[in-house]
Motif scaffolding. Structure first.
Motif, mmCIF file in Angstrom:
data_model
loop_
_atom_site.group_PDB
_atom_site.id
_atom_site.type_symbol
_atom_site.label_atom_id
_atom_site.label_comp_id
_atom_site.label_asym_id
_atom_site.label_seq_id
_atom_site.Cartn_x
_atom_site.Cartn_y
_atom_site.Cartn_z
ATOM 1 N N ALA A 128 0.838 -1.205 0.000
ATOM 2 C CA ALA A 128 0.000 0.000 0.000
ATOM 3 C C ALA A 128 0.871 1.253 0.000
ATOM 4 C CB ALA A 128 -0.930 -0.009 1.212
ATOM 5 N N ILE A 129 1.956 1.233 0.747
ATOM 6 C CA ILE A 129 2.860 2.389 0.784
ATOM 7 C C ILE A 129 3.537 2.566 -0.563
ATOM 8 C CG2 ILE A 129 5.009 3.252 1.802
ATOM 9 C CD1 ILE A 129 4.013 1.996 4.468
ATOM 10 N N PHE A 189 1.161 4.185 -2.771
ATOM 11 C CA PHE A 189 1.020 5.602 -2.435
ATOM 12 C C PHE A 189 2.104 6.430 -3.123
ATOM 13 C CE2 PHE A 189 2.111 9.098 0.551
ATOM 14 C CZ PHE A 189 0.918 9.809 0.496
ATOM 15 N N ARG A 210 0.826 9.166 -5.768
ATOM 16 C CA ARG A 210 0.968 10.570 -5.333
ATOM 17 C C ARG A 210 2.232 11.221 -5.881
ATOM 18 N NH1 ARG A 210 -1.319 14.133 -1.946
ATOM 19 N NH2 ARG A 210 -0.018 15.585 -0.746
ATOM 20 N N CYS A 222 -5.334 4.007 5.910
ATOM 21 C CA CYS A 222 -4.829 5.354 5.625
ATOM 22 C C CYS A 222 -4.799 5.641 4.140
ATOM 23 C CB CYS A 222 -3.415 5.523 6.193
ATOM 24 S SG CYS A 222 -3.345 5.673 7.978
ATOM 25 N N PHE A 223 -4.673 4.597 3.323
ATOM 26 C CA PHE A 223 -4.424 4.809 1.899
ATOM 27 C C PHE A 223 -5.672 4.630 1.050
ATOM 28 C CE2 PHE A 223 -0.472 3.472 3.960
ATOM 29 C CZ PHE A 223 0.272 4.615 3.720
ATOM 30 N N LEU A 259 -7.349 9.560 2.619
ATOM 31 C CA LEU A 259 -6.448 10.528 1.986
ATOM 32 C C LEU A 259 -7.136 11.883 1.835
ATOM 33 C CD1 LEU A 259 -4.822 8.215 -0.704
ATOM 34 C CD2 LEU A 259 -3.727 9.146 1.355
#
Length: 393
Positions: free
Chosen positions: A75-76, A79, A83, A280-281, A286
């Motif tokens: 997931a990171i 991101f 992004r 969080c994602f 977001l």
């Protein structure tokens, strides 16, 4: 019997004394306005809180891998792709017990006894202590308003030593809230790479930074330097300070060494927190984080206008994080005395510059606008009345 020499060399967080005094005054019945805390007041996104409750439903919660749950690492990586336009192998992402653990692991993996680590003065105090813990030497480079209280390529070149092993930068920075312009950060990374030094970039506050002039997010150092070590956190943009979860992006050469260190130092980050952090994602979380960033812009304006009104100049306006670095030298007090008297006489808690370095430690204080707008307004009103009394006397 004696403690290790390592513990004797580590300096305390001097500003904690002001937090303790603030608590004593509150216990005595005083309303203390705390503008000293680098902690957002909004908490974790709603979906994250719900996921945490669900994770604690009695299911077995086993250790995760030392570098974290594969789903969270993926997931990171996603991101960064979505992004920042950076393609990132999830295997290079390490989940840590807060960004503090990530910084410890990064320094442990790169610094040997006698190595030098270049960093800005002012900067986050634990960085110096972490370097000292592993036998390195923190070479603190005095900065100024002319450099936005940040490192530049020229400053690093001037302070380079034969023992330089790591160049460490934070953008945006604690305590100043200022960012390194992307072109300057790229030049810093290029210089360090050319000379064979690691680049350790603290991006804990990156997602609170103002967008670029074209509206795109401030870029990560990875966009220019894929082999930089980047440290980040769920604490600031996502408001998860007490959850103690962070991450780092590693060059491939450091993945195995950091994994060996992590499993011995920490074993793994808490499983339920990792499960919850997946939320969080999502688009909703977001969007919630972006709304909070915009809210902080209003608080920043409130803080900066209020400081100007009471005669405490901020030479460089912050463009990220949630701090203002104000010059109090015109009051005739050093920063330590200023903060002590402000707390006792105006009942406003601030952070003196001493912990962040020596170049501006006696002249500047850090104020946090992570507090509510109500508290920022009240705190500045109290400081203004107190200063008016001092000046008129």
């Amino acid at each position: 019997m004696r403690p290790s020499r390592r513990t004797l060399a580590i300096e305390p967080f001097h500003a904690m004394a002001f937090g303790d005094l603030a608590s004593e005054l509150e216990a005595a019945g005083h309303r203390i306005v705390r503008l000293n805390l680098g902690e957002p007041d909004f908490g974790a996104p709603a979906a994250v809180r719900r996921a945490m409750v669900e994770a604690m439903d009695g299911r077995p919660l086993s250790y995760t891998s030392a570098l974290g749950m594969p789903a969270l690492r993926s997931a990171i990586a996603g991101f960064y792709r979505d992004r920042h336009g950076v393609d990132l192998d999830p295997a290079r992402v390490a989940i840590t017990m807060g960004a503090s653990a990530a910084l410890v692991l990064a320094i442990a993996a790169t610094v040997d006894e006698g190595d030098d680590v270049l960093m800005a003065d002012p900067s986050y105090p634990c960085n110096r202590q972490d370097v000292a813990s592993f036998g390195g030497r923190a070479v603190t480079i005095p900065t100024s308003p002319a450099t936005r209280f940040q490192l530049t390529r020229d400053l690093i070149e001037q302070h380079w030593t034969p023992a330089t092993r790591v160049v460490m930068a934070a953008t945006p920075s604690n305590p100043t809230g200022t960012s390194i312009p992307p072109a300057e950060l790229a030049a810093i990374c290029d210089l360090a790479r050319e000379r064979g030094a690691w680049r350790l970039i603290d991006e804990i506050y990156l997602e609170t930074a103002d967008p670029s002039p074209d509206g795109t997010p401030q870029p990560t150092a990875l966009a220019h330097d894929p082999d930089a070590i980047v440290v980040s956190s769920f604490s600031k943009a996502f408001g998860m300070t007490g959850w103690r979860l962070g991450w780092m992006v590693l060059p491939e050469a450091l993945v195995d060494p950091v994994e060996r260190l992590a499993v011995n130092y920490f074993l793994s980050a808490a499983a339920p927190v990792q499960i919850a952090a997946l939320e969080c994602f999502t688009p909703a979380s977001l969007a919630e984080a972006e709304g909070r960033r915009l809210d902080l812009l209003g608080r920043r304006r409130l803080m900066l206008d209020g400081l100007a009104r009471i005669g405490l100049p901020v030479e460089v306006e912050p463009d990220g994080a949630f701090y203002a670095f104000a010059d109090v030298s015109s009051t005739g007090m050093d920063a330590w005395m200023f903060c002590g008297r402000a707390l006792r006489e105006a009942h406003v808690a601030l952070t003196p510059g001493r912990d962040f370095g020596t170049a501006h430690g006696d002249t500047h204080v850090r104020l946090s606008y992570a507090a509510s707008a109500e508290d920022i307004t009240l705190g500045l009103e109290r400081l203004g009345r107190w200063l008016d009394t001092l000046r008129s006397g």
